[in-house]
Design an enzyme around this catalytic site. Sequence first.
Site, PDB file in Angstrom:
ATOM      1  N   GLN A  44      -1.469  11.212  17.402  1.00  8.64           N
ATOM      2  CA  GLN A  44      -2.668  10.587  16.854  1.00  8.64           C
ATOM      3  C   GLN A  44      -3.015   9.258  17.528  1.00  8.64           C
ATOM      4  O   GLN A  44      -3.940   8.581  17.109  1.00  8.64           O
ATOM      5  CB  GLN A  44      -2.556  10.415  15.337  1.00  8.64           C
ATOM      6  CG  GLN A  44      -1.580   9.358  14.865  1.00  8.64           C
ATOM      7  CD  GLN A  44      -1.409   9.406  13.364  1.00  8.64           C
ATOM      8  OE1 GLN A  44      -0.875  10.363  12.804  1.00  8.64           O
ATOM      9  NE2 GLN A  44      -1.882   8.381  12.672  1.00  8.64           N
ATOM     10  N   ARG A 104      -0.609  -2.823  10.712  1.00 11.12           N
ATOM     11  CA  ARG A 104      -1.159  -3.464  11.912  1.00 11.12           C
ATOM     12  C   ARG A 104      -1.564  -4.919  11.672  1.00 11.12           C
ATOM     13  O   ARG A 104      -1.884  -5.608  12.641  1.00 11.12           O
ATOM     14  CB  ARG A 104      -2.361  -2.666  12.431  1.00 11.12           C
ATOM     15  CG  ARG A 104      -1.963  -1.326  13.045  1.00 11.12           C
ATOM     16  CD  ARG A 104      -3.132  -0.659  13.751  1.00 11.12           C
ATOM     17  NE  ARG A 104      -2.710   0.441  14.586  1.00 11.12           N
ATOM     18  CZ  ARG A 104      -2.788   1.746  14.253  1.00 11.12           C
ATOM     19  NH1 ARG A 104      -3.262   2.091  13.073  1.00 11.12           N
ATOM     20  NH2 ARG A 104      -2.380   2.684  15.091  1.00 11.12           N
ATOM     21  N   GLY A 137       0.834  -1.206   0.000  1.00 12.30           N
ATOM     22  CA  GLY A 137       0.000   0.000   0.000  1.00 12.30           C
ATOM     23  C   GLY A 137       0.867   1.254   0.000  1.00 12.30           C
ATOM     24  O   GLY A 137       0.674   2.170  -0.820  1.00 12.30           O
ATOM     25  N   HIS A 138       1.834   1.283   0.913  1.00 13.79           N
ATOM     26  CA  HIS A 138       2.765   2.419   0.944  1.00 13.79           C
ATOM     27  C   HIS A 138       3.514   2.543  -0.389  1.00 13.79           C
ATOM     28  O   HIS A 138       3.665   3.639  -0.932  1.00 13.79           O
ATOM     29  CB  HIS A 138       3.813   2.215   2.045  1.00 13.79           C
ATOM     30  CG  HIS A 138       3.275   2.186   3.442  1.00 13.79           C
ATOM     31  ND1 HIS A 138       3.312   1.065   4.216  1.00 13.79           N
ATOM     32  CD2 HIS A 138       2.691   3.150   4.204  1.00 13.79           C
ATOM     33  CE1 HIS A 138       2.791   1.326   5.408  1.00 13.79           C
ATOM     34  NE2 HIS A 138       2.395   2.585   5.427  1.00 13.79           N
TER      35      HIS A 138
HETATM   36  P1  AMP Z   1       0.353   4.633   7.568  1.00 18.11           P
HETATM   37  O1  AMP Z   1       1.829   4.372   7.500  1.00 18.11           O
HETATM   38  O2  AMP Z   1      -0.452   3.434   7.968  1.00 18.11           O
HETATM   39  O3  AMP Z   1       0.012   5.890   8.311  1.00 18.11           O
HETATM   40  O4  AMP Z   1      -0.101   4.907   6.067  1.00 18.11           O
HETATM   41  C1  AMP Z   1       0.552   5.857   5.262  1.00 18.11           C
HETATM   42  C2  AMP Z   1      -0.257   6.082   4.018  1.00 18.11           C
HETATM   43  O5  AMP Z   1      -0.428   4.843   3.323  1.00 18.11           O
HETATM   44  C3  AMP Z   1      -1.688   6.601   4.321  1.00 18.11           C
HETATM   45  O6  AMP Z   1      -2.034   7.586   3.368  1.00 18.11           O
HETATM   46  C4  AMP Z   1      -2.519   5.362   4.167  1.00 18.11           C
HETATM   47  O7  AMP Z   1      -3.851   5.642   3.798  1.00 18.11           O
HETATM   48  C5  AMP Z   1      -1.788   4.652   3.055  1.00 18.11           C
HETATM   49  N1  AMP Z   1      -2.118   3.220   3.080  1.00 18.11           N
HETATM   50  C6  AMP Z   1      -2.074   2.387   4.143  1.00 18.11           C
HETATM   51  N2  AMP Z   1      -2.506   1.149   3.802  1.00 18.11           N
HETATM   52  C7  AMP Z   1      -2.807   1.207   2.484  1.00 18.11           C
HETATM   53  C8  AMP Z   1      -3.307   0.249   1.534  1.00 18.11           C
HETATM   54  N3  AMP Z   1      -3.564  -1.011   1.877  1.00 18.11           N
HETATM   55  N4  AMP Z   1      -3.521   0.670   0.267  1.00 18.11           N
HETATM   56  C9  AMP Z   1      -3.265   1.948  -0.095  1.00 18.11           C
HETATM   57  N5  AMP Z   1      -2.795   2.893   0.753  1.00 18.11           N
HETATM   58  C10 AMP Z   1      -2.570   2.532   2.019  1.00 18.11           C
END
Ligand code: AMP
Length: 283
Positions: free
Chosen positions: A61, A187, A36-37
Amino acid sequence: MQIIGDKRTMRETVMEHRRAGKTVGFVPTMGYFHQGHLSLMRAARRENDVVVVSIFVNPLQFGPREDLADYPRDLERDCRLAEAEGVDYIFNPVVDEIYPQPFLARVRVEGITEGLCGAFRPGHFEGVATVVAKLFHIIPAQRAYFGQKDAQQARVILKMVEDLDFDVEVRVCPTVREPDGLAMSSRNVYLDHEQRKRACLLYRALEKGRLLAEGGERDAAAVEEAMHEVLREEPGIEVEYLGAYDGLTLRPLRELRGEVLLAVAARLGKARLIDNIPLLLED
Ligand code: AMP
């Protein structure tokens, strides 16, 4: 790829690229990268001359009983993955660099932060909006990339940018999933084997709602009941919310029309998982 921890150096570096006429894309993250990242980094790489990724686990947060201390981290691996995606800079500040004490300012977006995750994580979106506002100042990029996975967060950032006149284009990228449909998340490492097998049911529930809605069902209660049916009596899945919401206001819907967000949050043991499917329903 260069790793920067100091906010003045970071800002000056981005400003230099901007003065040279380059476009800068920015991907804010809390690290522990998954596909995703990486998909956000790829989008930023495609659309900009320079790509900056921040890795910062933002204490503001997290609630007092949440997983700040346990949040998974692996900076070395993250740097390797980011470099392979052609990222130019990693901004990885320590907490004091972002929040020198006393730190008294907050950014609050009202109206779209009280429901959904906001109801279960008081102060969460204030923490998100505050750190992203700071990051937008430290990394004055033309474009910033967020995931649809965190739909409410994306709405909050879009509204903050609109209402506070941040000069950045916010791009929201599709949710990346595991083969069984589970939305990728840092997570997910909290899930044990049994929980991991069941976790894809969140997406199955949303998919059932989507099929009904796209098949013409317009009664939100009927769609919600069908989604609940998928998760009901599943041992170890504790639903926080599951329903159909207005895609813009995030308020619960009675009738499905226009931009609709099917969204779920549930606890599986120690893990709190969220997922959603955005729909555009023509009449
Ligand atoms: P985080 O590190 O969880 O704060 O996520 C950083 C960025 O990655 C945020 O904009 C999330 O929405 C995005 N993100 C997290 N998981 C996914 C995923 N499975 N698909 C697309 N973007 C994601």
